[in-house]
Design a protein around this motif. Structure first.
Motif, PDB file in Angstrom:
ATOM      1  N   TRP A   1     -10.284  -2.245   1.357  1.00 29.06           N
ATOM      2  CA  TRP A   1      -9.520  -1.251   2.109  1.00 29.06           C
ATOM      3  C   TRP A   1     -10.120  -1.178   3.512  1.00 29.06           C
ATOM      4  CZ3 TRP A   1      -5.091   0.963   0.677  1.00 29.06           C
ATOM      5  CH2 TRP A   1      -4.773   1.005  -0.683  1.00 29.06           C
TER       6      TRP A   1
ATOM      7  N   MET B   1     -10.971  -7.432  -3.283  1.00 31.73           N
ATOM      8  CA  MET B   1     -10.048  -6.534  -2.604  1.00 31.73           C
ATOM      9  C   MET B   1     -10.797  -5.636  -1.638  1.00 31.73           C
ATOM     10  SD  MET B   1      -7.152  -7.366  -3.959  1.00 31.73           S
ATOM     11  CE  MET B   1      -6.128  -6.052  -3.302  1.00 31.73           C
TER      12      MET B   1
ATOM     13  N   TRP C   1      -2.863  -9.391   3.636  1.00 32.06           N
ATOM     14  CA  TRP C   1      -2.929  -8.000   4.098  1.00 32.06           C
ATOM     15  C   TRP C   1      -1.677  -7.240   3.664  1.00 32.06           C
ATOM     16  CZ3 TRP C   1      -7.118  -5.942   6.548  1.00 32.06           C
ATOM     17  CH2 TRP C   1      -8.058  -6.841   7.057  1.00 32.06           C
TER      18      TRP C   1
ATOM     19  N   VAL D   1     -13.584   3.164  -4.598  1.00 26.07           N
ATOM     20  CA  VAL D   1     -12.635   2.072  -4.794  1.00 26.07           C
ATOM     21  C   VAL D   1     -12.667   1.670  -6.268  1.00 26.07           C
ATOM     22  CG1 VAL D   1     -14.329   0.296  -4.163  1.00 26.07           C
ATOM     23  CG2 VAL D   1     -11.880  -0.203  -4.003  1.00 26.07           C
TER      24      VAL D   1
ATOM     25  N   TYR E   1      -4.362   2.940   6.950  1.00 29.21           N
ATOM     26  CA  TYR E   1      -5.189   2.266   5.948  1.00 29.21           C
ATOM     27  C   TYR E   1      -4.460   1.034   5.425  1.00 29.21           C
ATOM     28  CZ  TYR E   1      -8.524   6.101   5.839  1.00 29.21           C
ATOM     29  OH  TYR E   1      -9.495   7.010   6.186  1.00 29.21           O
ATOM     30  N   TYR E   2      -5.189  -0.070   5.376  1.00 28.22           N
ATOM     31  CA  TYR E   2      -4.648  -1.336   4.920  1.00 28.22           C
ATOM     32  C   TYR E   2      -5.441  -1.840   3.715  1.00 28.22           C
ATOM     33  CZ  TYR E   2      -2.676  -1.446   9.662  1.00 28.22           C
ATOM     34  OH  TYR E   2      -2.011  -1.143  10.829  1.00 28.22           O
ATOM     35  N   CYS E   3      -4.738  -2.440   2.779  1.00 25.09           N
ATOM     36  CA  CYS E   3      -5.442  -3.147   1.722  1.00 25.09           C
ATOM     37  C   CYS E   3      -5.397  -4.641   2.036  1.00 25.09           C
ATOM     38  CB  CYS E   3      -4.860  -2.862   0.350  1.00 25.09           C
ATOM     39  SG  CYS E   3      -3.109  -3.237   0.143  1.00 25.09           S
TER      40      CYS E   3
ATOM     41  N   ALA F   1       0.834  -1.197   0.000  1.00 26.69           N
ATOM     42  CA  ALA F   1       0.000   0.000   0.000  1.00 26.69           C
ATOM     43  C   ALA F   1       0.871   1.251   0.000  1.00 26.69           C
ATOM     44  CB  ALA F   1      -0.922   0.008   1.210  1.00 26.69           C
TER      45      ALA F   1
ATOM     46  N   CYS G   1      -2.695   0.135  -3.974  1.00 29.31           N
ATOM     47  CA  CYS G   1      -2.254  -1.143  -3.405  1.00 29.31           C
ATOM     48  C   CYS G   1      -1.804  -2.008  -4.577  1.00 29.31           C
ATOM     49  CB  CYS G   1      -3.378  -1.800  -2.632  1.00 29.31           C
ATOM     50  SG  CYS G   1      -2.948  -3.420  -1.949  1.00 29.31           S
TER      51      CYS G   1
ATOM     52  N   LEU H   1      -7.918   3.588  -3.861  1.00 24.90           N
ATOM     53  CA  LEU H   1      -8.956   4.188  -3.043  1.00 24.90           C
ATOM     54  C   LEU H   1      -8.826   5.703  -3.204  1.00 24.90           C
ATOM     55  CD1 LEU H   1     -11.273   3.617  -1.024  1.00 24.90           C
ATOM     56  CD2 LEU H   1      -9.616   4.086   0.800  1.00 24.90           C
TER      57      LEU H   1
ATOM     58  N   THR I   1      -0.115  -5.332  -6.082  1.00 30.28           N
ATOM     59  CA  THR I   1      -0.037  -6.719  -5.667  1.00 30.28           C
ATOM     60  C   THR I   1       0.887  -7.505  -6.578  1.00 30.28           C
ATOM     61  OG1 THR I   1      -1.839  -7.561  -7.043  1.00 30.28           O
ATOM     62  CG2 THR I   1      -2.444  -6.535  -4.959  1.00 30.28           C
TER      63      THR I   1
ATOM     64  N   ARG J   1     -10.195  -0.730  -9.409  1.00 31.22           N
ATOM     65  CA  ARG J   1      -9.089  -1.665  -9.611  1.00 31.22           C
ATOM     66  C   ARG J   1      -8.718  -1.686 -11.081  1.00 31.22           C
ATOM     67  NH1 ARG J   1     -10.853  -7.196  -7.365  1.00 31.22           N
ATOM     68  NH2 ARG J   1      -8.876  -7.893  -8.264  1.00 31.22           N
TER      69      ARG J   1
END
Length: 123
Positions: free
Chosen positions: A35, A33, A113, A69, A93-95, A5, A21, A80, A23, A71
């Protein structure tokens, strides 16, 4: 799957930020996905989620109409967009990623995570 992230920072109330984020892995397009955020002294909460193909989205009531959100499966990245930020949006903030959209919505049992990015909104 590894999640990275980025995009957090310090912004004044009313401002905007876009979190990303990125990946790894070739299966990103098959994952739902999400957030999440966690403010000091508070529980982690779901902010926004998106199904693997973008066909379903969900938002916390507190961010509806302000956050979006999205992608890009070609870039293995989820975003986000955060507008009209408020001091109460301050959090890490975490994805997160999981093959199951309902699992992402629940926030428990999620497979992957990211490390978190700090968002601070000053008044």
């Amino acid at each position: 799957v590894q999640l990275q992230a980025s995009g957090g920072g310090l912004v004044q109330a009313g401002g905007s930020l876009t979190l990303s984020c990125a990946t790894s892995g070739r299966t990103f397009s098959s994952y739902a996905m999400g957030w999440f955020r966690q403010a000091p002294g508070k529980e982690r909460e779901l902010v926004a989620a998106m199904s693997w193909n973008g066909g379903r989205t969900s938002y916390a009531n507190s961010v509806k109409g302000r956050f979006t959100v999205s992608r890009d499966n070609a870039k293995n990245t989820v975003y986000l967009q955060m507008n009209s930020l408020k001091p109460e949006d301050t959090a890490v903030y975490y994805c997160a990623a999981d093959p199951s959209y309902p699992v992402v919505l629940r926030g428990t049992g999620v497979h992957y995570w990211g490390q978190g990015t700090q968002v601070t909104v000053s008044s």
